[in-house]
Design an enzyme around this catalytic site. Structure first.
Site, PDB file in Angstrom:
ATOM      1  N   THR A  11      12.370  67.405  37.319  1.00  0.00           N
ATOM      2  CA  THR A  11      13.916  66.897  37.305  1.00  0.00           C
ATOM      3  C   THR A  11      14.467  68.112  36.321  1.00  0.00           C
ATOM      4  O   THR A  11      15.987  68.044  36.935  1.00  0.00           O
ATOM      5  CB  THR A  11      13.782  65.985  36.399  1.00  0.00           C
ATOM      6  N   GLN A  13      15.639  72.090  35.994  1.00  0.00           N
ATOM      7  CA  GLN A  13      16.225  73.415  36.030  1.00  0.00           C
ATOM      8  C   GLN A  13      14.743  73.992  36.905  1.00  0.00           C
ATOM      9  O   GLN A  13      15.531  74.122  38.317  1.00  0.00           O
ATOM     10  CB  GLN A  13      16.996  73.956  35.521  1.00  0.00           C
ATOM     11  N   ASP A  14      13.910  74.167  36.530  1.00  0.00           N
ATOM     12  CA  ASP A  14      13.832  75.294  36.789  1.00  0.00           C
ATOM     13  C   ASP A  14      11.974  74.906  38.245  1.00  0.00           C
ATOM     14  O   ASP A  14      11.998  75.087  39.560  1.00  0.00           O
ATOM     15  CB  ASP A  14      12.237  75.580  36.378  1.00  0.00           C
ATOM     16  N   ASP A  64       3.857  61.448  31.857  1.00  0.00           N
ATOM     17  CA  ASP A  64       4.082  61.970  30.314  1.00  0.00           C
ATOM     18  C   ASP A  64       3.301  63.073  29.630  1.00  0.00           C
ATOM     19  O   ASP A  64       1.975  63.028  30.084  1.00  0.00           O
ATOM     20  CB  ASP A  64       4.910  61.484  29.493  1.00  0.00           C
ATOM     21  N   SER A  90      12.135  71.878  25.673  1.00  0.00           N
ATOM     22  CA  SER A  90      12.497  73.437  26.157  1.00  0.00           C
ATOM     23  C   SER A  90      13.694  74.370  24.829  1.00  0.00           C
ATOM     24  O   SER A  90      14.542  74.940  25.387  1.00  0.00           O
ATOM     25  CB  SER A  90      12.505  74.281  26.967  1.00  0.00           C
ATOM     26  N   THR A 133       6.901  81.553  27.948  1.00  0.00           N
ATOM     27  CA  THR A 133       8.475  81.983  27.411  1.00  0.00           C
ATOM     28  C   THR A 133       8.913  83.402  25.809  1.00  0.00           C
ATOM     29  O   THR A 133       7.610  83.391  25.291  1.00  0.00           O
ATOM     30  CB  THR A 133       9.105  80.721  26.400  1.00  0.00           C
ATOM     31  N   GLU A 135      10.282  83.745  24.056  1.00  0.00           N
ATOM     32  CA  GLU A 135      10.531  82.668  22.275  1.00  0.00           C
ATOM     33  C   GLU A 135       8.978  83.854  21.779  1.00  0.00           C
ATOM     34  O   GLU A 135       8.636  82.976  20.713  1.00  0.00           O
ATOM     35  CB  GLU A 135      11.067  81.935  22.475  1.00  0.00           C
ATOM     36  N   TYR A 162       9.468  76.130  18.787  1.00  0.00           N
ATOM     37  CA  TYR A 162       8.947  75.747  19.997  1.00  0.00           C
ATOM     38  C   TYR A 162       8.689  76.797  20.167  1.00  0.00           C
ATOM     39  O   TYR A 162       7.508  76.851  21.361  1.00  0.00           O
ATOM     40  CB  TYR A 162      10.583  75.470  20.442  1.00  0.00           C
ATOM     41  N   LYS A 166       4.695  77.016  22.229  1.00  0.00           N
ATOM     42  CA  LYS A 166       4.987  77.391  23.551  1.00  0.00           C
ATOM     43  C   LYS A 166       3.593  78.873  23.246  1.00  0.00           C
ATOM     44  O   LYS A 166       2.620  78.971  23.750  1.00  0.00           O
ATOM     45  CB  LYS A 166       5.548  77.953  23.929  1.00  0.00           C
ATOM     46  N   HIS A 192      16.714  82.201  31.822  1.00  0.00           N
ATOM     47  CA  HIS A 192      16.990  82.062  33.318  1.00  0.00           C
ATOM     48  C   HIS A 192      17.723  81.244  33.115  1.00  0.00           C
ATOM     49  O   HIS A 192      17.795  80.201  33.275  1.00  0.00           O
ATOM     50  CB  HIS A 192      15.626  82.557  34.634  1.00  0.00           C
TER      51      HIS A 192
END
Length: 376
Positions: A11, A13-14, A64, A90, A133, A135, A162, A166, A192
Site C-alpha cells: 500500500t 509508494q513503491d 504484519d 521508513s 537504503t 541511510e 532506521y 536496515k 526516490h
C-alpha cells in the site's frame, strides 16, 4: 506459466508502482497490508477490482512483518516466485522516537521473511528482493569511492535507528544468500519520490505546502536542515530496477541512484518555480527565511515580500546526514538500467498532482460537492 509475486508494503509508494509494473508484465500479485480501522489502500484502489472475480490478479492479505507465523502462512499459500520486501517504518526522524518498533519491523521483519522461505523449502523457487537504503552510509565523506559517490563497496555508518535496523536487514539477507544458496538481493535505494510519496516526507511536504500557498490555503510552512543534500529519483524508475534485480542471472546487491545531488533549499525553489513564483532566501541556520521575490504566473499571485518558509529546529535530526549521492554504474553496466525521469520532471509531476489535489480541497472547503457518476 503465470509468475506469482508477493509484496510486503504493497500500500506504500513503491508497492503501488511495483504492483502496476508487475500486473502489466502478466504477474499474479499478492500483497500484505496491515489491518487498520480506516482504509489505507488508496494508492492501489485503481488496481483492485472485485475480489470475487476469478480473473482478478491482485490479491490482498492481512499481515504484519512482526508476525512470523502469519508471514509463513501467507508465503505457503501464495508459493511466490518472487518476494519484494518493501514493508518498513521508513521515516528517519520518527525512527528516533520509535527505535524498538523500527528494529522489530525493519530488521527482524526481514529475517522473518527469509526464515519463512527457508523453513518452507522454497529456497530454489523463490527469489527475494530486500529494500535497503542509502541511510546505511550515513553520509560519511571518507567512505565515498574515488569518484566521490557511495557504491556497493562503500563502508556503512548508519546515523539513525532506521539506518541501523536496515543494516541488519542488509546483512541478514546477504547471510541467507551465502548460507542457504538463496537468490536474495539487496537494493540500496537512494531517495526516490513521486506524487504518491507520504505526506510527512520532506519532498511531499514541500510540494503540498507550495500548492496550498499558491492557492491561498496556507500562509507559510516550516522545514529543518535546508543544506541537506539528497540524490532524488522517481519511484517509477526505482521499482523497475527492483524487478530487473530479480531477473538477473546471479543474486547480488545493487545501488539504485541517479548520481546527482540537490539541496532541500533548491528543491523548494524548484517547486515554487513550477507555479511561477521565485523566492529569495535571507539569514543563516535557524534564522533563515524565504520570501516571495516575483510572481510570473497570473493564476498564482502572492504579495511580493511575503514570507513563505521558516526554519523549525525541532525538524533537525539528533545525528544529521548532510549529503547522500549514489553511484549507479553497476546497475547501468550490468543490467542496462537507465532512469527515465530527471529531478525537474519529478518536481513537475509532484506539483501538477498536488495543485490539482489542493484545488479540489479548496473547492470542497467552499461548500462544493464532488460529482460522482455511479454508472461508470
Amino acid at each position: 506459466m503465470i509468475k506469482v509475486a508477493l509484496i510486503t508494503g504493497i500500500t506504500g509508494q513503491d508497492g503501488s508502482y511495483l504492483t502496476e509494473l508487475l500486473l502489466e508484465k502478466g504477474y499474479e500479485v499478492h500483497g500484505i497490508k496491515r489491518r487498520s480501522s480506516s482504509l489505507n489502500t488508496d494508492r492501489i484502489d485503481h488496481l483492485y477490482q472485485d475480489p470475487h472475480d476469478p480473473n482478478q490478479r491482485l490479491k490482498l492479505h492481512y499481515g504484519d512483518l512482526t508476525d512470523a507465523m502469519n508471514l509463513t502462512r501467507i508465503i505457503e499459500e501464495c508459493q511466490p516466485d518472487e518476494i519484494y520486501n518493501l514493508g518498513a517504518m521508513s521515516h528517519v526522524k520518527v525512527s528516533f522516537d520509535t527505535p524498538e518498533y523500527v528494529g522489530n519491523v525493519d530488521g527482524l521483519g526481514t529475517l522473518r521473511v527469509l526464515e519463512a522461505v527457508r523453513l518452507l523449502g522454497l529456497e530454489k523457487k523463490t527469489r527475494i528482493y530486500q529494500a535497503s537504503t542509502s541511510e546505511l552510509y550515513g553520509g560519511m565523506p571518507e567512505n565515498k569511492n574515488e569518484k566521490g559517490f557511495y557504491d556497493e563497496n562503500s563502508p556503512f555508518y548508519p546515523r539513525s535507528p532506521y539506518g541501523v535496523a536496515k543494516i541488519y536487514g542488509f546483512w541478514i539477507t546477504k547471510n541467507y544468500r551465502e548460507a542457504y544458496n538463496m537468490f536474495a538481493c539487496n537494493g540500496i535505494l537512494f531517495n526516490h519520490e513521486s506524487p504518491r510519496r507520504g505526506e510527512t516526507f520532506v519532498t511531499r511536504k514541500i510540494t503540498r505546502a507550495v500548492s496550498k500557498i499558491a492557492l491561498g490555503l496556507q500562509d507559510k510552512f516550516y522545514l529543518g536542515n535546508l543544506d541537506a543534500q539528497r540524490d532524488w529519483g522517481h519511484a517509477k524508475d526505482y521499482v523497475r530496477m527492483m524487478w530487473m534485480i530479480l531477473q538477473a542471472e546471479q543474486p547480488e546487491d545493487w545501488v539504485i541512484a541517479t548520481g546527482e545531488t540537490t539541496t532541500v533549499r533548491d528543491f523548494v525553489k524548484m517547486a515554487f518555480n513550477e507555479v511561477g513564483i521565485q523566492l529569495e532566501f535571507k539569514g543563516e541556520g535557524v534564522e533563515e527565511i524565504a520570501f516571495v521575490k516575483s510572481c510570473n504566473n497570473p493564476d498564482f499571485q502572492l504579495e511580493i515580500g511575503k514570507e513563505v518558509l521558516s526554519i523549525d529546529p525541532t525538524y533537525f535530526r539528533p545525528t544529521e546526514v548532510d549529503l547522500l549521492i549514489g553511484d549507479p554504474s553497476k546497475a547501468k553496466e550490468k543490467l542496462g538500467w537507465v532512469p527515465e525521469h530527471d529531478l525537474a520532471s519529478l518536481v513537475k509531476d509532484m506539483m501538477i498532482s498536488d495543485i490539482e489535489l489542493m484545488k479540489k480541497d479548496k473547492y470542497l472547503k467552499k461548500g462544493g460537492f464532488e460529482t460522482l457518476d455511479y454508472f461508470e
